[in-house]
Design a protein around this motif. Structure first.
Motif, mmCIF file in Angstrom:
data_model
loop_
_atom_site.group_PDB
_atom_site.id
_atom_site.type_symbol
_atom_site.label_atom_id
_atom_site.label_comp_id
_atom_site.label_asym_id
_atom_site.label_seq_id
_atom_site.Cartn_x
_atom_site.Cartn_y
_atom_site.Cartn_z
ATOM 1 N N PRO A 91 -1.957 4.103 -4.332
ATOM 2 C CA PRO A 91 -2.146 2.647 -4.980
ATOM 3 C C PRO A 91 -1.829 1.567 -4.149
ATOM 4 N N THR A 92 -2.379 0.670 -4.500
ATOM 5 C CA THR A 92 -2.252 -0.700 -4.017
ATOM 6 C C THR A 92 -1.672 -1.892 -4.816
ATOM 7 N N TYR A 93 -0.749 -2.262 -4.580
ATOM 8 C CA TYR A 93 -0.461 -3.505 -5.579
ATOM 9 C C TYR A 93 0.082 -4.647 -5.099
ATOM 10 N N LYS A 94 0.267 -5.972 -5.756
ATOM 11 C CA LYS A 94 0.777 -7.148 -5.190
ATOM 12 C C LYS A 94 2.187 -7.354 -6.008
ATOM 13 N N ASN A 151 0.927 -1.086 -0.068
ATOM 14 C CA ASN A 151 0.105 0.144 0.085
ATOM 15 C C ASN A 151 1.000 1.161 -0.128
#
Length: 120
Positions: free
Chosen positions: A113-116, A108
């Motif tokens: 933005p949130t990404y994996k 986060n």
């Protein structure tokens, strides 16, 4: 003690296989089979009792721990960690994904933005 009528969480449904990194297609198959190895890892809270909520990192971990005290249960909290640099993210990735055989690392960003991050 706070009473929780309803909670809206952010998290991930995953398949728990000891010593094995699972993939999204494993989750799909487990849903079809109604597997007891399916788990949900909560890493953020959006609403509590129909109220939008925001937490700093320490408060979020505390609130998630109150709601889900058992980290081995089917629905459990993920401990969030605030990091300062890309190097810190790389170290967490190595520890949790490469060495720990987890599917990926959820990041986060403070600016939104949130990404994996997942292995190839």
């Amino acid at each position: 003690m706070k009473t929780y009528k309803n909670i809206v969480l952010v998290g991930e449904l995953y398949l728990s296989e000891e010593g094995k990194r699972t993939r999204s297609f494993d989750v799909t198959a487990a849903l079809d089979d109604k597997s007891d190895k399916l788990k949900f890892a909560a890493f953020d809270i959006l609403e509590i009792n129909d109220e939008l909520v925001e937490f700093d990192e320490k408060s979020l971990n505390s609130e998630l721990s109150k709601i889900f005290p058992d980290t081995t249960a089917s629905i459990h909290a993920v401990n969030n960690k605030l990091v300062e640099s890309r190097k810190d993210i790389e170290e967490l990735y190595t520890t949790h994904v490469i060495d720990g055989k987890n599917e990926g690392l959820v990041v986060n960003s403070i600016n939104g933005p949130t990404y994996k991050i997942k292995p190839k």
